[in-house]
Design an enzyme around this catalytic site. Structure first.
Site, PDB file in Angstrom:
ATOM      1  N   ASP A  24     -89.496 -50.083 -54.578  1.00  0.00           N
ATOM      2  CA  ASP A  24     -88.120 -50.132 -55.070  1.00  0.00           C
ATOM      3  C   ASP A  24     -87.110 -50.226 -53.932  1.00  0.00           C
ATOM      4  O   ASP A  24     -86.099 -49.519 -53.918  1.00  0.00           O
ATOM      5  CB  ASP A  24     -87.850 -48.914 -55.975  1.00  0.00           C
ATOM      6  CG  ASP A  24     -88.735 -48.941 -57.207  1.00  0.00           C
ATOM      7  OD1 ASP A  24     -89.188 -50.042 -57.579  1.00  0.00           O
ATOM      8  OD2 ASP A  24     -88.999 -47.873 -57.791  1.00  0.00           O
ATOM      9  N   LYS A  46     -95.709 -53.315 -58.001  1.00  0.00           N
ATOM     10  CA  LYS A  46     -94.687 -53.335 -59.050  1.00  0.00           C
ATOM     11  C   LYS A  46     -93.319 -53.574 -58.414  1.00  0.00           C
ATOM     12  O   LYS A  46     -92.976 -52.928 -57.430  1.00  0.00           O
ATOM     13  CB  LYS A  46     -94.698 -52.007 -59.817  1.00  0.00           C
ATOM     14  CG  LYS A  46     -93.805 -52.025 -61.055  1.00  0.00           C
ATOM     15  CD  LYS A  46     -93.905 -50.754 -61.844  1.00  0.00           C
ATOM     16  CE  LYS A  46     -93.019 -49.653 -61.322  1.00  0.00           C
ATOM     17  NZ  LYS A  46     -91.582 -49.956 -61.292  1.00  0.00           N
ATOM     18  N   THR A  47     -92.588 -54.517 -59.009  1.00  0.00           N
ATOM     19  CA  THR A  47     -91.257 -54.856 -58.477  1.00  0.00           C
ATOM     20  C   THR A  47     -90.162 -54.545 -59.509  1.00  0.00           C
ATOM     21  O   THR A  47     -90.429 -54.457 -60.705  1.00  0.00           O
ATOM     22  CB  THR A  47     -91.174 -56.368 -58.166  1.00  0.00           C
ATOM     23  OG1 THR A  47     -91.569 -57.107 -59.330  1.00  0.00           O
ATOM     24  CG2 THR A  47     -92.062 -56.747 -57.009  1.00  0.00           C
ATOM     25  N   ASP A  77     -91.364 -55.004 -63.406  1.00  0.00           N
ATOM     26  CA  ASP A  77     -91.062 -53.909 -64.346  1.00  0.00           C
ATOM     27  C   ASP A  77     -89.707 -54.169 -65.023  1.00  0.00           C
ATOM     28  O   ASP A  77     -88.775 -53.388 -64.888  1.00  0.00           O
ATOM     29  CB  ASP A  77     -91.055 -52.603 -63.527  1.00  0.00           C
ATOM     30  CG  ASP A  77     -90.938 -51.352 -64.364  1.00  0.00           C
ATOM     31  OD1 ASP A  77     -90.935 -51.452 -65.607  1.00  0.00           O
ATOM     32  OD2 ASP A  77     -90.849 -50.264 -63.759  1.00  0.00           O
ATOM     33  N   ARG A  78     -89.604 -55.295 -65.745  1.00  0.00           N
ATOM     34  CA  ARG A  78     -88.314 -55.744 -66.290  1.00  0.00           C
ATOM     35  C   ARG A  78     -87.935 -55.019 -67.595  1.00  0.00           C
ATOM     36  O   ARG A  78     -86.785 -55.020 -67.994  1.00  0.00           O
ATOM     37  CB  ARG A  78     -88.394 -57.268 -66.497  1.00  0.00           C
ATOM     38  CG  ARG A  78     -87.244 -57.919 -67.225  1.00  0.00           C
ATOM     39  CD  ARG A  78     -85.946 -57.796 -66.453  1.00  0.00           C
ATOM     40  NE  ARG A  78     -84.849 -58.447 -67.141  1.00  0.00           N
ATOM     41  CZ  ARG A  78     -84.250 -57.968 -68.225  1.00  0.00           C
ATOM     42  NH1 ARG A  78     -84.640 -56.809 -68.736  1.00  0.00           N
ATOM     43  NH2 ARG A  78     -83.254 -58.614 -68.796  1.00  0.00           N
ATOM     44  N   LYS A  79     -88.942 -54.446 -68.248  1.00  0.00           N
ATOM     45  CA  LYS A  79     -88.701 -53.725 -69.516  1.00  0.00           C
ATOM     46  C   LYS A  79     -87.818 -54.533 -70.461  1.00  0.00           C
ATOM     47  O   LYS A  79     -86.729 -54.112 -70.854  1.00  0.00           O
ATOM     48  CB  LYS A  79     -88.067 -52.359 -69.279  1.00  0.00           C
ATOM     49  CG  LYS A  79     -88.896 -51.433 -68.408  1.00  0.00           C
ATOM     50  CD  LYS A  79     -88.250 -50.074 -68.286  1.00  0.00           C
ATOM     51  CE  LYS A  79     -88.960 -49.168 -67.321  1.00  0.00           C
ATOM     52  NZ  LYS A  79     -88.760 -49.528 -65.899  1.00  0.00           N
ATOM     53  N   ALA A  81     -86.090 -55.981 -73.620  1.00  0.00           N
ATOM     54  CA  ALA A  81     -85.719 -55.258 -74.843  1.00  0.00           C
ATOM     55  C   ALA A  81     -84.631 -56.034 -75.587  1.00  0.00           C
ATOM     56  O   ALA A  81     -83.481 -55.606 -75.645  1.00  0.00           O
ATOM     57  CB  ALA A  81     -85.217 -53.859 -74.497  1.00  0.00           C
ATOM     58  N   THR A  86     -83.852 -64.389 -76.838  1.00  0.00           N
ATOM     59  CA  THR A  86     -83.186 -63.952 -75.595  1.00  0.00           C
ATOM     60  C   THR A  86     -84.211 -63.585 -74.524  1.00  0.00           C
ATOM     61  O   THR A  86     -84.064 -63.965 -73.355  1.00  0.00           O
ATOM     62  CB  THR A  86     -82.247 -62.756 -75.885  1.00  0.00           C
ATOM     63  OG1 THR A  86     -81.295 -63.180 -76.857  1.00  0.00           O
ATOM     64  CG2 THR A  86     -81.529 -62.286 -74.640  1.00  0.00           C
TER      65      THR A  86
HETATM   66  P1  5BU Z   1     -91.096 -43.133 -58.254  1.00  0.00           P
HETATM   67  O1  5BU Z   1     -90.354 -43.310 -56.980  1.00  0.00           O
HETATM   68  O2  5BU Z   1     -92.622 -42.957 -58.034  1.00  0.00           O
HETATM   69  O3  5BU Z   1     -90.524 -42.058 -59.131  1.00  0.00           O
HETATM   70  O4  5BU Z   1     -90.892 -44.527 -58.995  1.00  0.00           O
HETATM   71  C1  5BU Z   1     -91.397 -44.783 -60.272  1.00  0.00           C
HETATM   72  C2  5BU Z   1     -91.219 -46.241 -60.615  1.00  0.00           C
HETATM   73  O5  5BU Z   1     -91.810 -46.477 -61.902  1.00  0.00           O
HETATM   74  C3  5BU Z   1     -89.780 -46.697 -60.723  1.00  0.00           C
HETATM   75  O6  5BU Z   1     -89.715 -48.051 -60.313  1.00  0.00           O
HETATM   76  C4  5BU Z   1     -89.467 -46.605 -62.205  1.00  0.00           C
HETATM   77  O7  5BU Z   1     -88.521 -47.573 -62.632  1.00  0.00           O
HETATM   78  C5  5BU Z   1     -90.817 -46.909 -62.821  1.00  0.00           C
HETATM   79  N1  5BU Z   1     -91.052 -46.251 -64.127  1.00  0.00           N
HETATM   80  C6  5BU Z   1     -91.031 -44.894 -64.304  1.00  0.00           C
HETATM   81  O8  5BU Z   1     -90.823 -44.134 -63.369  1.00  0.00           O
HETATM   82  N2  5BU Z   1     -91.241 -44.362 -65.549  1.00  0.00           N
HETATM   83  C7  5BU Z   1     -91.487 -45.131 -66.639  1.00  0.00           C
HETATM   84  O9  5BU Z   1     -91.695 -44.618 -67.725  1.00  0.00           O
HETATM   85  C8  5BU Z   1     -91.540 -46.550 -66.420  1.00  0.00           C
HETATM   86  C9  5BU Z   1     -91.320 -47.071 -65.169  1.00  0.00           C
HETATM   87 BR1  5BU Z   1     -91.921 -47.678 -67.812  1.00  0.00          BR
END
Ligand code: 5BU
Length: 250
Positions: A24, A46-47, A77-79, A81, A86
């Site tokens: 991230d 994961k991006t 990880d675009r989720k 919705a 669209t």
């Molecule tokens: P962390 O730094 O390990 O807390 O990051 C978790 C990543 O997983 C972060 O990019 C969130 O957007 C992603 N994530 C999450 O934490 N929980 C979820 O339920 C989902 C994605 Br779906």
């Protein structure tokens, strides 16, 4: 079995890893540097492409090259919705053109089957993860929602490859595993060896606990990329997760 899962399984066995990094960072240089450090330890990256400040097609080209060289899949990880029409545009158009490069994407099932149809129509090479749970404290996901999400996924076995799980509610994730057996994977974020939360609602479990609760792939962000030595830390997570998981992989 879903063909992306087949690919992922092959990578997992060859590289002895069920670890995914969540990278991230907001600068492409930082992302590519991290990949150089942890690429050998991961099966998936994961991006969050919409947080990148200097995004370019050249960055995607470099990231894809690294994914072929180091052998890992890319999960955006675009989720998604929104309505089918669209999401099909969001997936394929705009600046990011996610459908050109993401091996895996995810979407909320609350929208209904139209969201799956909309995404599937764009690209038959990617696979979809449905959110059956999420990790933040106080979220509204329920056991019934998880079950309905699985029912929906079963109609798309060639496109849906698995579910987001959360070992924050271990009983629900365990039940999810018993319902899907080895037909789908459970991808679990909210993993840390040290932290218990981040003061913004995130919850954490250890890799071992997550795997015991049914996770196939553990997703780790800050626990690795914010550590002093991400290469070493990634290996620590990989070992704990893989030692807990290796006998479960059929
Ligand atoms: P962390 O730094 O390990 O807390 O990051 C978790 C990543 O997983 C972060 O990019 C969130 O957007 C992603 N994530 C999450 O934490 N929980 C979820 O339920 C989902 C994605 Br779906």
């Amino acid at each position: 079995m879903n063909k992306v899962i087949k690919k992922l399984k092959k990578i997992m066995i060859n590289k002895q890893t069920n670890l995914s990094i969540s990278v991230d960072f907001t600068k492409t240089r930082d992302i590519l540097d991290l990949v150089d450090k942890v690429g050998d330890s991961i099966c998936m990256l994961k991006t969050h492409v919409d947080i990148i400040e200097d995004f370019s097609d050249d960055f995607i080209k470099k990231l894809k090259e690294k994914s072929y060289e180091k052998k890992f899949l890319i999960f955006e990880d675009r989720k998604f919705a929104d309505i089918g029409n669209t999401v099909s545009l969001q997936f394929s158009k705009g600046i990011y053109k996610i459908s050109n490069w993401a091996d895996i994407i995810n979407a909320h099932s609350i929208i209904g089957e139209g969201i799956i149809d909309g995404l599937k129509k764009v690209n038959k090479n990617s696979a979809l993860i449905l959110l059956a749970q999420m990790t933040p404290e106080g979220n509204l996901f329920t056991k019934d929602y998880m079950k309905k999400t699985i029912e929906m996924a079963k109609k798309y076995p060639d496109f849906v490859c698995g579910f987001i799980g959360s070992s924050d509610k271990p009983d629900i994730q365990k039940e999810m595993k018993s319902l899907i057996k080895d037909k789908f994977f459970i991808f679990t974020p909210g993993i840390s060896l040290e932290s218990k939360g981040d003061h913004l609602g995130q919850t954490y479990n250890t890799p071992k606990k997550a795997v015991e609760n049914g996770s196939d792939i553990i997703i780790v962000g800050r626990g690795i990329y914010n550590s002093k030595d991400p290469r070493k830390e990634a290996e620590k997570y990989r070992l704990e997760a893989w030692n807990s998981y290796k006998n479960k992989l059929i």
